[in-house]
Design a protein around this motif. Structure first.
Motif, PDB file in Angstrom:
ATOM      1  N   LEU A  53       0.830  -1.200   0.000  1.00 38.97           N
ATOM      2  CA  LEU A  53       0.000   0.000   0.000  1.00 38.97           C
ATOM      3  C   LEU A  53       0.863   1.248   0.000  1.00 38.97           C
ATOM      4  N   LEU A  54       0.697   2.081  -0.997  1.00 40.87           N
ATOM      5  CA  LEU A  54       1.418   3.351  -1.085  1.00 40.87           C
ATOM      6  C   LEU A  54       0.547   4.438  -0.477  1.00 40.87           C
ATOM      7  N   CYS A  55       1.137   5.238   0.403  1.00 41.35           N
ATOM      8  CA  CYS A  55       0.344   6.265   1.075  1.00 41.35           C
ATOM      9  C   CYS A  55       1.212   7.426   1.533  1.00 41.35           C
ATOM     10  N   GLY A  56       0.539   8.453   2.047  1.00 45.88           N
ATOM     11  CA  GLY A  56       1.224   9.576   2.669  1.00 45.88           C
ATOM     12  C   GLY A  56       1.165   9.402   4.175  1.00 45.88           C
ATOM     13  N   ALA A  57       1.866  10.259   4.906  1.00 47.77           N
ATOM     14  CA  ALA A  57       1.909  10.145   6.365  1.00 47.77           C
ATOM     15  C   ALA A  57       0.530  10.326   6.989  1.00 47.77           C
TER      16      ALA A  57
END
Length: 280
Positions: free
Chosen positions: A154-158
């Protein structure tokens, strides 16, 4: 390290993409550079998965438009693509289920596939290659087989990482599955408290080796919220979103004060479902 000794990775980004921005696209490039740079992984694909309308987020426009904009945004990319499965679901789908869907899809399409097999141009080469492969397998097993094929992360931001701490937004078992079974590639800014957040969570700390924190040194404050705000005020969004996306928004008059009030007062789908499950 040869490619055969690396784990192949597919980066999956789930979200509203309302609208997709240059920041969303940049996350994929940052994550790919980082993962490839470890020497342990090789990113082979990026997938953008817009959430369905059933998510009921305030200001969320039709999934049909959000999918088209994402497809326009990735038109020039050689490795990032858009998947419509999640967006077409009648009910909101948990992120853990979306990850499982794509992992199973990958396994089905890669079943028994040899990534390093040469192209068999003539039938007569098949027996020879089979003999060579058997000989090699006796000496040393091929690495892609031992790695179990491509892995979805899963690619995500903080902000998504920190949202794990919001009551009833995520099920604890889903968080455990996401970070434990699949893994996170989280793009964060220098000085961000993502590492501290992981330290303060027993569950995240337990799976910290499966959480990859990617530092974004060239900061980017573009957000979908700010893009929609600019559009409501009649301001330019050029260079905040890809040109094709900007043209599509203008052509269809997608964002306005009226659309921003869509789903106003409606409880977000995960909060509604998880709160109901907790009280059942």
């Amino acid at each position: 390290m040869e490619n055969s000794a690396k784990t192949e990775v597919v980066l999956l980004a789930c979200g509203s993409f309302n609208p997709i921005t240059n920041m969303h696209l940049r996350l994929f490039e940052l994550a790919k550079d980082y993962m490839n740079g470890t020497g342990k992984y090789r990113v082979i694909k990026g997938i953008i998965s817009p959430v369905s309308d059933a998510y009921k987020k305030k200001g969320l426009i039709s999934a049909r438009h959000r999918v088209i904009m994402a497809e326009l945004a990735t038109k020039s990319s050689t490795w990032v693509e858009v998947d419509t499965w999640e967006s077409l679901q009648k009910e909101w789908t948990e992120t853990a289920k979306v990850l499982r869907h794509h992992q199973e899809k990958l396994e089905a399409s890669n079943g028994g596939h040899q990534h390093n097999s040469p192209v068999l141009e003539r039938p007569g080469r098949k027996r020879k290659w089979t003999e060579q492969r058997q000989e090699l397998s006796q000496k040393k097993p091929l690495e892609p087989q031992t790695k179990g094929g491509p892995k979805v992360k899963l690619l995500c931001g903080a902000d998504l990482l920190e949202s794990f701490g919001v009551p009833n937004l995520w099920k604890s078992e889903d968080i455990a599955q996401i970070v434990g079974q699949y893994g996170l590639v989280c793009v964060t800014r220098a000085g961000n408290d993502a590492q501290k957040f992981i330290y303060e969570s027993d569950m995240l700390w337990q799976h910290q080796s499966n959480i990859h924190l990617v530092t974004e040194w060239v900061t980017n404050d573009i957000s979908s919220t700010k893009v929609r705000q600019a559009l409501r005020r009649g301001q330019s969004i050029r260079y905040l979103v890809p040109d094709l996306v900007r043209e599509y928004i203008e052509e269809h008059g997608l964002y306005s004060a009226e659309t921003e009030e869509r789903n106003a007062g409606v409880t977000l789908a995960p909060l509604r479902r998880n709160t109901a499950d907790a009280s059942a």
